[in-house]
Design an enzyme around this catalytic site. Structure first.
Site, mmCIF file in Angstrom:
data_model
loop_
_atom_site.group_PDB
_atom_site.id
_atom_site.type_symbol
_atom_site.label_atom_id
_atom_site.label_comp_id
_atom_site.label_asym_id
_atom_site.label_seq_id
_atom_site.Cartn_x
_atom_site.Cartn_y
_atom_site.Cartn_z
ATOM 1 N N ASN A 1 0.719 -1.103 0.174
ATOM 2 C CA ASN A 1 0.552 -0.284 0.120
ATOM 3 C C ASN A 1 0.578 1.066 0.250
ATOM 4 O O ASN A 1 1.961 1.526 0.965
ATOM 5 C CB ASN A 1 -0.670 -0.308 1.281
ATOM 6 C CG ASN A 1 -1.396 -1.019 0.991
ATOM 7 O OD1 ASN A 1 -2.002 -2.008 -0.112
ATOM 8 N ND2 ASN A 1 -2.256 -1.648 2.463
ATOM 9 N N VAL A 2 0.296 2.077 -1.119
ATOM 10 C CA VAL A 2 0.827 3.962 -1.049
ATOM 11 C C VAL A 2 0.663 4.504 0.177
ATOM 12 O O VAL A 2 0.459 5.930 -0.312
ATOM 13 C CB VAL A 2 0.671 4.115 -2.259
ATOM 14 C CG1 VAL A 2 2.073 3.291 -3.242
ATOM 15 C CG2 VAL A 2 -0.188 4.948 -2.877
ATOM 16 N N HIS B 1 5.304 -0.458 -2.618
ATOM 17 C CA HIS B 1 5.233 0.053 -3.998
ATOM 18 C C HIS B 1 5.447 1.885 -3.595
ATOM 19 O O HIS B 1 5.319 1.845 -4.269
ATOM 20 C CB HIS B 1 4.379 -0.305 -3.784
ATOM 21 C CG HIS B 1 4.143 -1.433 -4.517
ATOM 22 N ND1 HIS B 1 2.973 -2.149 -4.593
ATOM 23 C CD2 HIS B 1 5.032 -2.298 -5.443
ATOM 24 C CE1 HIS B 1 3.176 -4.015 -4.982
ATOM 25 N NE2 HIS B 1 4.562 -3.893 -5.308
ATOM 26 N N GLY C 1 -4.989 -9.334 3.091
ATOM 27 C CA GLY C 1 -5.669 -8.255 2.124
ATOM 28 C C GLY C 1 -4.965 -8.674 0.926
ATOM 29 O O GLY C 1 -4.778 -6.972 -0.060
ATOM 30 N N ASN D 1 -7.275 -13.591 3.143
ATOM 31 C CA ASN D 1 -7.954 -12.233 1.822
ATOM 32 C C ASN D 1 -9.641 -13.357 2.286
ATOM 33 O O ASN D 1 -9.835 -14.602 1.471
ATOM 34 C CB ASN D 1 -7.279 -12.192 1.351
ATOM 35 C CG ASN D 1 -7.299 -11.735 0.104
ATOM 36 O OD1 ASN D 1 -6.983 -10.241 -0.412
ATOM 37 N ND2 ASN D 1 -8.063 -12.376 -1.106
ATOM 38 N N GLY E 1 -11.587 -13.565 -1.103
ATOM 39 C CA GLY E 1 -11.721 -13.994 -2.882
ATOM 40 C C GLY E 1 -10.728 -14.671 -2.896
ATOM 41 O O GLY E 1 -9.390 -14.527 -2.657
ATOM 42 N N SER F 1 -10.066 -8.676 7.381
ATOM 43 C CA SER F 1 -8.879 -8.403 8.090
ATOM 44 C C SER F 1 -10.309 -8.098 8.617
ATOM 45 O O SER F 1 -9.446 -7.824 10.724
ATOM 46 C CB SER F 1 -8.069 -8.302 7.933
ATOM 47 O OG SER F 1 -8.616 -6.812 7.849
#
Length: 385
Positions: free
Chosen positions: A148-149, A178, A293, A319, A321, A338
């Site tokens: 995540n950013v 990232h 996640g 997670n 899916g 979560s």
């Protein structure tokens, strides 16, 4: 140049894997057993930020599941020609418009953490972020590697008033795989914080700033493209006169340089070797590897799973899916969100200290619960150019 958006192989999407834990009580029990008494490295993805109002990329309503989705690629954003300048005008104009919005709920209903800075800037850590911060504080989770950013893992530590000076130390153990939306740099590498750059955009574009204020006053929200871009052509206006400010440090060297990008890794851009090497070291240093996640669609994340498997580390995946690791021998899958389990998991792992330590008590009582509205479906077709 051909660059594609990573995804989950169709064979995995078509397969029927019935080995996932779907019960909340069983998920809580297994996670507490997995984390307790171990040195855990955690990999997180967009799913942990959903309760902060930032919708996940994939999953049932994710924008990457939209076949019409076309992001801005790295080579397009950094193109020095007029074509690249057009990409940058539209990209930064979007943020100037959205930065004028004060209603975070409206922003969160339209945006996602990959590029949507204004919503990310205003987003608050949720109960998962604070639960993980508590497990960092008690040394059950030694390192967090996040795709995540949005900076919300850091913000959860900074927002814990009782944590005091320990927050900085714990933040050093968070690796942003990232990058981050909270910094901007020019093509020569000169860095500036994002809020300062936002002020530069406003000062260079008074007409657009007024337009943004008019949008705010009327409550109008331009329809956004799935990559954090904004489609405004249908409004009868053009972004061709939008000015991107030059880098002031480049100007000191008699170089005019308006090529800026946020400090995130775009599709088609390589992760710095130091970041890649550190991510491998943190997996190697752990007793167990927990994944939360994320669909693991990007190879930068999936290769960490492969590395952990090669090292025969116990691996657990939380997670909702399908994921790229579904069906892999050695990966235990839990298919629950979560936010439904992590606060209770943290309490069970930490034990009696969870009711006695003021830092932990504060963390486990904190966290927003503000998921995006269910009627904002990113799978609908969008303009893509």
């Amino acid at each position: 140049m051909r660059v594609s958006v990573p995804g989950i192989p169709q064979a995995i999407l078509d397969a029927k894997h019935d080995l996932s834990i779907k019960s909340i009580s069983e998920a809580t029990k297994r996670l507490a057993e997995f984390i307790g008494g171990a040195n855990v490295t955690l990999l997180t993805g967009a799913g942990v930020s959903v309760d902060s109002g930032i919708r996940a990329y994939r999953g049932e309503d994710g924008r990457y599941m939209n076949p019409n989705y076309k992001p801005i690629f790295y080579h397009e954003l950094m193109d020095s020609t007029e074509k690249g300048q057009a990409y940058r005008r539209r990209y930064w104009l979007y943020f100037l418009i959205l930065s004028r919005k004060q209603n975070a709920q409206k922003l969160h209903s339209r945006l996602r953490s990959y590029l949507g800075y204004p919503s990310v800037r205003d987003a608050l850590p949720n109960t998962t972020h604070f639960s993980l911060a508590a497990l960092q504080h008690t040394s059950h989770i030694s390192h967090i590697i996040t795709q995540n950013v949005d900076g919300l893992h850091h913000k959860a530590l900074r927002n814990s008033a009782s944590l005091s000076g320990a927050a900085a130390r714990l933040q050093d153990n968070i690796l942003e795989l990232h990058g981050t939306l909270h910094r901007v740099h020019c093509s020569s590498g000169h860095k500036v914080d994002r809020d300062t750059f936002q002020d530069w955009l406003s000062a260079a574009n008074p007409e657009w700033r007024q337009y943004a204020e008019d949008l705010e006053r009327t409550g109008t929200q331009p329809r956004t493209n799935p990559d954090g871009d904004v489609a405004i052509e249908h409004l009868g206006i053009s972004y061709s006169n939008f000015v991107i400010p030059e880098c002031p440090q480049c100007m000191l060297g008699d170089h005019i340089n308006p090529v800026h990008k946020p400090g995130v890794i775009f599709f088609g851009e390589s992760i710095p070797s130091a970041t890649k090497e550190r991510s491998f070291r943190e997996v190697e240093a752990s007793d167990k590897f927990l994944i939360m996640g994320t669909t693991l669609a990007t190879y930068s994340a999936f290769r960490l799973v492969k590395h952990a498997l090669e090292l025969k580390k116990p691996i657990m995946l939380l997670n909702v899916g399908p994921t790229r690791a579904d069906g892999l021998p050695g990966v235990e899958k839990i298919d629950v969100p979560s936010g439904a389990v992590m606060r209770q998991v943290a309490k069970e792992v930490i034990g009696t200290r969870a009711g006695m330590d003021p830092v932990i008590i504060e963390m486990l009582e904190s966290g927003t619960e503000n998921p995006p509205p269910p009627d904002d479906d990113d799978r609908a077709p969008r303009a893509a150019g």
